[in-house]
Design a protein around this motif. Sequence first.
Motif, PDB file in Angstrom:
ATOM      1  N   TYR A  64     -20.877  -2.296   7.608  1.00 56.68           N
ATOM      2  CA  TYR A  64     -20.877  -3.534   6.672  1.00 56.68           C
ATOM      3  C   TYR A  64     -19.753  -2.384   5.597  1.00 56.68           C
ATOM      4  O   TYR A  64     -18.956  -3.423   4.815  1.00 56.68           O
ATOM      5  N   GLY A  65     -20.088  -1.106   5.571  1.00 59.81           N
ATOM      6  CA  GLY A  65     -19.153  -0.124   4.374  1.00 59.81           C
ATOM      7  C   GLY A  65     -17.930  -0.285   4.631  1.00 59.81           C
ATOM      8  O   GLY A  65     -16.882  -0.490   4.047  1.00 59.81           O
ATOM      9  N   MET A  66     -17.597   0.255   5.885  1.00 64.70           N
ATOM     10  CA  MET A  66     -16.170   0.695   7.048  1.00 64.70           C
ATOM     11  C   MET A  66     -15.247  -1.276   6.915  1.00 64.70           C
ATOM     12  O   MET A  66     -14.100  -1.317   6.137  1.00 64.70           O
ATOM     13  N   LYS A  67     -16.702  -2.352   6.903  1.00 68.57           N
ATOM     14  CA  LYS A  67     -15.803  -4.234   6.871  1.00 68.57           C
ATOM     15  C   LYS A  67     -15.052  -4.042   5.467  1.00 68.57           C
ATOM     16  O   LYS A  67     -14.524  -4.913   5.336  1.00 68.57           O
ATOM     17  N   MET A  68     -16.452  -3.634   4.975  1.00 66.54           N
ATOM     18  CA  MET A  68     -16.204  -4.275   3.351  1.00 66.54           C
ATOM     19  C   MET A  68     -14.408  -3.159   2.974  1.00 66.54           C
ATOM     20  O   MET A  68     -13.496  -4.102   2.104  1.00 66.54           O
ATOM     21  N   LEU A  69     -13.969  -1.966   3.326  1.00 65.89           N
ATOM     22  CA  LEU A  69     -12.969  -1.026   2.579  1.00 65.89           C
ATOM     23  C   LEU A  69     -12.103  -1.874   3.122  1.00 65.89           C
ATOM     24  O   LEU A  69     -10.890  -1.717   2.721  1.00 65.89           O
ATOM     25  N   ARG A  70     -11.638  -2.065   4.589  1.00 59.58           N
ATOM     26  CA  ARG A  70     -10.690  -2.375   5.988  1.00 59.58           C
ATOM     27  C   ARG A  70     -10.413  -4.304   4.980  1.00 59.58           C
ATOM     28  O   ARG A  70      -9.481  -3.997   4.640  1.00 59.58           O
ATOM     29  N   ALA A  71     -11.353  -4.884   3.996  1.00 56.70           N
ATOM     30  CA  ALA A  71     -11.380  -6.423   3.717  1.00 56.70           C
ATOM     31  C   ALA A  71     -10.598  -5.752   2.100  1.00 56.70           C
ATOM     32  O   ALA A  71      -9.568  -6.624   2.132  1.00 56.70           O
ATOM     33  N   ASP A  72     -10.745  -5.140   1.157  1.00 59.25           N
ATOM     34  CA  ASP A  72     -10.335  -4.398   0.620  1.00 59.25           C
ATOM     35  C   ASP A  72      -9.070  -3.796   1.085  1.00 59.25           C
ATOM     36  O   ASP A  72      -7.627  -4.036  -0.463  1.00 59.25           O
ATOM     37  N   PHE A  73      -8.393  -2.495   1.337  1.00 54.74           N
ATOM     38  CA  PHE A  73      -7.835  -1.865   1.831  1.00 54.74           C
ATOM     39  C   PHE A  73      -6.936  -2.097   3.162  1.00 54.74           C
ATOM     40  O   PHE A  73      -7.073  -0.913   4.753  1.00 54.74           O
ATOM     41  N   PRO A  74      -6.728  -3.215   3.347  1.00 52.52           N
ATOM     42  CA  PRO A  74      -6.293  -3.029   4.812  1.00 52.52           C
ATOM     43  C   PRO A  74      -4.996  -2.116   5.625  1.00 52.52           C
ATOM     44  O   PRO A  74      -4.535  -1.043   4.734  1.00 52.52           O
ATOM     45  N   GLY A  75      -5.253  -1.445   6.755  1.00 48.38           N
ATOM     46  CA  GLY A  75      -4.853  -0.543   7.918  1.00 48.38           C
ATOM     47  C   GLY A  75      -5.624   0.673   6.875  1.00 48.38           C
ATOM     48  O   GLY A  75      -5.224   1.763   7.952  1.00 48.38           O
ATOM     49  N   ILE A  76      -6.415   1.001   5.952  1.00 56.40           N
ATOM     50  CA  ILE A  76      -7.328   2.020   6.152  1.00 56.40           C
ATOM     51  C   ILE A  76      -7.648   2.714   7.487  1.00 56.40           C
ATOM     52  O   ILE A  76      -8.482   1.957   8.043  1.00 56.40           O
ATOM     53  N   THR A  77      -7.927   3.735   7.111  1.00 54.23           N
ATOM     54  CA  THR A  77      -8.278   5.039   8.483  1.00 54.23           C
ATOM     55  C   THR A  77      -9.443   5.632   7.765  1.00 54.23           C
ATOM     56  O   THR A  77      -9.435   6.668   6.854  1.00 54.23           O
ATOM     57  N   PHE A  78     -10.501   6.018   8.506  1.00 55.45           N
ATOM     58  CA  PHE A  78     -11.317   7.044   8.754  1.00 55.45           C
ATOM     59  C   PHE A  78     -11.344   7.704   9.734  1.00 55.45           C
ATOM     60  O   PHE A  78     -11.911   8.040  10.934  1.00 55.45           O
ATOM     61  N   THR A  79     -11.109   9.103   9.149  1.00 58.58           N
ATOM     62  CA  THR A  79     -10.805  10.615   9.985  1.00 58.58           C
ATOM     63  C   THR A  79     -12.068  11.917   9.165  1.00 58.58           C
ATOM     64  O   THR A  79     -12.549  11.901  10.374  1.00 58.58           O
ATOM     65  N   ALA A 123     -28.824 -10.459   3.454  1.00 59.71           N
ATOM     66  CA  ALA A 123     -30.469  -9.824   3.637  1.00 59.71           C
ATOM     67  C   ALA A 123     -30.081  -8.414   4.120  1.00 59.71           C
ATOM     68  O   ALA A 123     -30.362  -7.063   3.287  1.00 59.71           O
ATOM     69  N   TRP A 124     -29.046  -7.525   4.820  1.00 63.33           N
ATOM     70  CA  TRP A 124     -28.247  -6.638   4.813  1.00 63.33           C
ATOM     71  C   TRP A 124     -27.901  -5.547   3.619  1.00 63.33           C
ATOM     72  O   TRP A 124     -27.983  -4.421   3.387  1.00 63.33           O
ATOM     73  N   ARG A 125     -27.232  -6.822   3.059  1.00 70.89           N
ATOM     74  CA  ARG A 125     -26.349  -6.226   1.623  1.00 70.89           C
ATOM     75  C   ARG A 125     -27.998  -5.365   0.629  1.00 70.89           C
ATOM     76  O   ARG A 125     -27.499  -4.279   0.692  1.00 70.89           O
ATOM     77  N   THR A 126     -29.030  -6.102   0.591  1.00 70.35           N
ATOM     78  CA  THR A 126     -29.473  -5.952  -0.195  1.00 70.35           C
ATOM     79  C   THR A 126     -30.334  -4.006  -0.096  1.00 70.35           C
ATOM     80  O   THR A 126     -30.812  -3.584  -0.614  1.00 70.35           O
ATOM     81  N   LEU A 127     -30.815  -4.294   1.511  1.00 74.78           N
ATOM     82  CA  LEU A 127     -31.526  -3.273   2.046  1.00 74.78           C
ATOM     83  C   LEU A 127     -30.749  -2.645   2.348  1.00 74.78           C
ATOM     84  O   LEU A 127     -31.286  -1.219   1.829  1.00 74.78           O
TER      85      LEU A 127
END
Length: 859
Positions: free
Chosen positions: A123-138, A338-342
Motif C-alpha cells: 500500500y505504501g509503494m502504491k500510494m507513493l507511485r501515484a504521487d510521484f510517477p517513476g519513483i524507484t525504491f532501491t 480496512a487495510w488502511r486503518t489496520l
Amino acid sequence: MKNNLPIKSLRLTILLLFCFVLPLCANAQDTYFIDGYHGGVWGHYPDWNTRFIVDMLKKHPYWNINLEIEPETWDRAAKVDSSAYREFKSMISTRRIEYVNPSYAQGYLFNIDGESIIRQFTYGMKMLRADFPGITFTSYSSEEPCFTSALPQILTSFGIKYASLKNPNTCFGGYTRAHGGELVSWEGPDGSRILTVPRYENESLSKGSTWQTIAWNNSPTYIQSSFEQGITHPVGMTLQDAGWKDGPFLGDGNALATKNKYVTWRQYFDVVKADPQPVWKAGQEDVLVSLVWGSQVTQRIAQQVRVAENKLIGAEKTIALLNLYQPRPWPQAKLDSAWRTLLLSQHHDCWIVPYNGKPGNSWADKVLSWTNNSNSISDSLLNSLVNHDNNDIKDGRELPVTIYNTQLHRRKEPVEVKIPIEFENRNLVVVDGTGQKIPAQVVIDPANHKKILFQADVPGFGFSKFRVASQDAPSVTGGAKATRLQNGDYRLETDLYRLVISQAHGGHITSLYDKQLRKEFVDQHDTIGFNSLRGDFYQDGGLKKSDQSPATVNIIENGPVRVKVQISGNIDNTPWTQVIALAEHQRIIDVDLNIDWQHNVGIGEDTPPHTYDWKGYHKAFYNDAKKLLAVFPLNLKGQKIYKNAPFDVTESRLKNTFFTSWDNIKNNVLLNWVDVTDSKDQEGLALFSDHTTAYVHGENFPLGLVVQYSGVGLWGRNYTIDRPTHIHYALMPHKGKWDQAKIWSASADWNQPLVAWAGDINPGVDNKPMISSVSDGVVLSYARVGNDELTLRVFNAEAQNGLKTIKPNFRYDKAILKTLDGVQIEEFPFSERGIMLNIPRFGLRTLAFTGVRTSAGKH
C-alpha cells in the motif's frame, strides 16, 4: 524521534571537531553521512515543511537527503502548499532524494503478522507511485528499529537492492546487534540475501544517552575507530524529525560537506558496493528491542491489532473461497479502507508513545478507532454473504450448517453455531454430510446465547455441510469429562489429556498428563505452581502469588465435546478468574484470564518518585522477572526455546531472557508462540498468546508469560492500570521439534478458527475443496479472486526444503509465479498434477491462476 533533543547546542562543537580534529586523524579519507527526514502527517510534519525541504535543497547543492515520510503526508502537502509540492515532486526524480522507507505507516515490523508487513509495503509503494510517477525504491532504512529477520526476502521481492541495519539517533525502542565491518550480505531465514550496512562492531552506544549510538553525528571517535577497523568508507546517519529547522544536520559549510559527504543510501552503495561480502545470518535475536511489555495500554494495542489482523486476513481468504463457489464482485474499496486503518494502527508511535496526544486523541485512542473500522468492515463483508432469516430450517426440525476452512490443510475442530429459537428447548443431534451422527453439546456463550458445539471435519480451502436436527432422545454422551475428586481437586479428561486443578493451592495445575506420549508435563518438584500468577507488588509488600490462598472451581461445560471450568481466586486481594477448556481430539488447551483490578496497583520493579532519569541506562520496565507472570514449570530436561517471528522461527541462543539495562537489551518478544523442548527435541510444550508481548525463561526460571506491569515507562510516563485485564493464551504439549509438531499450523488455526454459518450457504454445491492437495507445512497467507484470476500467497512454515505441490480442484489456463511487486518470474501451463514449486523453509511464493473456471462458472 519523540523529543527535540538539544542538538543545536552541540552544533558549534561538532563543526569545530570536524574542521580541526578529524582531518588529522582520518588521513584525508572521505566519510559519508545519511541525512534526511523521518515522520509524516500522523506523527510530525508541519505544513511548512515541504517548502522548507525544497528551499534547503536549493540553498545547499551538495546536500542529498533520505526520506522516511508516511505516504499519506503528500495528499495534505499538495493541498496546503501546492507550489512547494510541485517543486518537491520535480526534485524527487533526481538522485538527490531517495525514499528509503516506503511502508505505509512505519511499523516496527517485528511485532505484527508477516502478511501485514507485505501490505505495509504494497500500500505504501502504491500510494507513493501515484504521487510521484517513476519513483524507484532501491534501499531500505529506518530511523526507528523497524527491522525483522524476514526482511531480506520481503525487500528483494519488492525489488529493493540494499538495506541498512543502523538507527543511530532513535534507539529508545532498541537497536540491532553490532556486527562486522563495512558491508555484509544479510541472509534471511529462507536464504534470501540483501547487501546491507550493519551497525559496525565499533559503533558503540553513546555515553549519557539511551537513544543514540556514536554514529549519529560522525564523531571523530566513531570515524577514527571505523578506519582502524578497516572500514574505508565509514557512514553515519540521522534522519531528522520532520519539523526540525536545521537543514544539513552536520552543518552547511562546503569544507565540511567535502569531508562528510551527504549521500543517499543509493549513492553510498554505488560507491562502496563490492561482491562478495561476508554473509551474516542476522536472526530475530539480533534485533534487540524493548517496549513497555505488560503495561495495559501496550497490551490493549497489541490485542486490538491482532484481532483486526486475524479478522481482515481471514475475511479476505473467506471471501475468496466463497467467490470460487458463488462469483460476486471483489470488494476492493472496502478492503482497502480496512487495510488502511489496520496499517496505521501498526505505526511505531502507537506502540512506543501510546499516551502522546490530546485526551481522546492519543495514539492509543487512534488505534481503537482504526481497528474498530477494520473490524467493522471485515464483519460486514462476511455478514453480507450470509442469509440470517433461518429460512433454511426444514419442517421445523432441521437446520443446515456450513463450515468453511480458509487454511490449506484439513481440520477437525470444535465449532459453535447459534441455535435458532425454534430449537432452544429440544434435544439436538448433529449429522455430517455422510449421514453419520457426531458428538455435540449445547453451550452458553458469554453473551448468554445458546449454541450447539460439535466437531467439524472440513477439507483444506473448502467447506463441509452439517445438519442440526431435533430428536426425541438426548444425544449419546461420553468423551470429554470434568470430575470433582474426593480431595477437592478437579480432574479434566479428554482422549488426549488428563489435567488436575488444585482448589487448595490457588487453582494451579498440579498435573498435565499427555496420554499419547505417556508424559507428565508439570514439574512435580518445582515449588512454583503451574499456570499460577506471581509478581512483585512493590507498593504492597513485594512478591505475591496466586497459589497463596485457596481458589474456587466451577464446572461450566462437561462434555462430550468439550469440558470447561472456571477458577476463581485472588492475588494481593485482587480477584481473578481463569476459564480452562479442553476438547476431544484437540491438542490445544485454552486459557482465558480475567483480573478484576479494583484500583491502580504498582507491579514490577519500583521507580521511587523523583528518581527516574531518562538518560539512565537502568529502566524498571525492562525487569520482566518482577512483573506479573503466568508461569509454567515444565518436566523437560535441558530446556531449549524456539519462538516464531514474522515468516521465521528462531532457536534461542539466550541463556535467559532477563535484563534491566539499555545496553543489555535482549529480544524476548513473543509474537504468536514460544515453544520449550527438552535438550533432544523429543518432547515439548508450546505457549500461544492472543497478543504480542514478552516471555520469560532461564536456567533457573520456568517459562512464563508477561501478564502485567504498572509503573514508570519511557520518558517517566506512569503506565497505570485503569481497567480489568483480559488475556487469552493456550498450551499445547507435543512430541518432537516445533516443525514436526506443526506448531505454526496449530497457531494459524488458533488465530483463525473455522468459519461457521447457520444455513446452506452454497445450495446445490458439493463440498469439494478448491485445493485438492498441498504439501505438508505450506500455510496460506493471502487469497484473492477477481477477473477470472485466483491469487494465492503461500508460506513454507514447517516442511523441509524441496519441491512443494499445490493441486487445484478447478480448471485454469495457466499459473504465474510473481514477486511481491507483481513482476512475473515463471509461468506454468495447466496440469492435472498441479503446480510444483521450489519453496525453501520459510519461503514465500505468490501464485496467480488465470482463466479460473469452477462448476460455478468463470471468475
